[in-house]
Design an enzyme around this catalytic site. Sequence first.
Site: not given
Ligand code: GLC
Length: 734
Positions: A261
């Site tokens: 993430d």
């Molecule tokens: C965010 C989310 C994830 C997302 C990523 C990119 O914090 O947790 O679901 O795809 O970062 O934006």
Amino acid sequence: MKRILIILFSVSGIATLAQTPIYLNPNAPVEDRVEDALQRMTLEEKVAMTHAQSKFSSSGVPRLGIPENWMSDGPHGVRAEVLWDEWYGANWTNDSCIVFPALTALAATWNPSLAELYGKSIGEEARYRNKNVLLGPGVNIYRTPLNGRNFEYMGEDPFLASAMVVPYVSGVQSNNVAACVKHFALNNQEKYRDYINVTVSERALHEIYLPAFKAAVQQGKAWAIMGSYNRYKQQHCSHNQYLLNDILKKEWNFDGVTVSDWGGVHDTKEAVNNGLDMEFGTWTNGMNFGKSNAYDEYFMAQPYLNLLKNKEASEEQLNDKVRRILRLIFRTNMSSERKYGSFGSPEHAATGRKIAEEGIVLLQNNNNILPIDIEKTKKILVVGENALKSMTVGGGSSSLKAKYEISPLEGIRLRAGDNAEIKYVAGYESPPAKEQDVKDAKEPQYKEIDAEALRNEATAAAQEADIVLFIGGLNKNSGQDCEGDDRISLDLPYEQDALISNLIKANPKTIVIIISGNAVAMPWVNQAPAIIEAWYNGTEAGNALASVLFGDVNPSGKLPFTFPVRLQDNGAHALGDYPGDGENETYKDDIFVGYRWLDKENINPLFAFGHGLSYTTFDYGKAKTDKTKMTAGEQITLSISVKNTGTREGAEVVQLYIHDKKSTLPRPVKELKGFKKILLKADEEQIVTFTIDKNALVYYDDGKGEWIVESGEFEAWIGSSSADIKYKTVFELY
Ligand code: GLC
């Protein structure tokens, strides 16, 4: 002469083909292309592939003509382009997308073929935008009604979430775009999400929290999985030995890539050794906000190269990561059948509308007050901020730049046309919220909201109307249905309960329409003649809602999660686990999540998992089984007749729950193990059949570390919802 030319040409053609490196040969098997490309790459090129080079991209190998990987949020639509190294929008003029309904709405359709169409459509949008990884769908289980991101997920039941995620994934990937199923795993709340360490039994992990991910990988063949922020067994899930190496890659044979993430990586050696393939969104040394993303300082950038050069990490381990990344590239951007996609099309809008119409749930409809008879209804009052508040922006990373968005008020006005006078009053207001992802967005000015005056104005107007449509619920503001934090209460915000009660007193023909991604408390439930859960339905939300309200569409949605009367009726809250102490949280509710908890504690829900009414009625006959005994290697076929006993066509979701009459370990009273959505004309009757095999009977014995099935008596319960069981039949496993 001609023959000579042909021979010369074909010889040179073969020669050319022979000179074409295997990895560039579109007809060569993917694995051959992977191995050929890998052996041509330098150590630096391999390491460069394992981490971001910008906010949403990672390196290819320019020297070899291998393209970059481009990721994009999110589960409901393709995010607007952002600046290279910022979250802020790049203000492109050609990236306004179709916004599809939130995944709770998709789950509420209980229609796997719609999930496939959803995936295919959103995958076309991503392909057209030259994104080869879609950062979605999310399938974290709905454990608490306060989780700010439940709207992005598919509800409280692992069987339903599994049945709906598989076709979504294959739909996306049919476009040579990888679905990146998230957030793996145990990311069931936003509060303390970056570091909360979850403790949960192996049994609950395998029976409740992993199944949808397992289905996405083993049946959906997902090409990417995103690790979550939180910790499990004291390790961040974006680099977690047990989840990524032991379970995902070894036990499940996952051959795709694991993606962190954004900001989920905290340590080079853990990232390298615990199964992570691609690092995104790290703040430089991974711990401080503020420093701009210096990509060479990423945990899997220079620090990783140093480990390799000091022989503290093996190139063989690196090669496994790079093989997975190359496989992703040859499945997507360098695929021989690479599709073109399509973007912002009327077809995609129509798909979104169809899903929205099938996902809307008619919770209550006393005296069949709905659908609205437009011939007899001349003065319609629409009340509530959610009748016109945009729901496609905000909410965190799933926020989108919609090509257009039909609000509920617009949809109602369009549908009513000149047949009725539509009046609107706000009734309530939420405080102004700061725009998301906009550079230099200003903190909103404080605005005094006179809730009582708004309420009184709406109440007075209600007395004059033939019918009142209250459209409220939650929204995508922080602290509501929004990433990064959780709600603080089950109650509707902004004094909506007082307003709803006043409206109903002023006009008994008040329809309550809740737009939300979570359950809410309804103290006025016994006074409201009709209640609808209308979800976040995206671009065509208003048209879909109007179609249901005016009866053009017969609602067939069923709740993918329970609406408890009060928070204490939910296991995570009754046992005091949620939200944890900021460091640790133990899921003491264990396998008893959602309706499993209410059944265990014999609590009546406000509205049950699987509940949803129709404008017609259905009658269930007696279930028949082809046998009453089966061995673990056999199966039982159960059939039951369902008749549309109303006056109009309608769809019904027939649900199969299994009750284990006696088990060594405690089991839920019942568990969803099958469902069929059938469309019946008025007076039409169909026979619905289910096949029950041992997979419907097993449970995970964490003492033995395996799935087991125990002989004895079971019951098959057939229902129109988890609380409306129509028929039970006993059978025996021997
Ligand atoms: C965010 C989310 C994830 C997302 C990523 C990119 O914090 O947790 O679901 O795809 O970062 O934006």
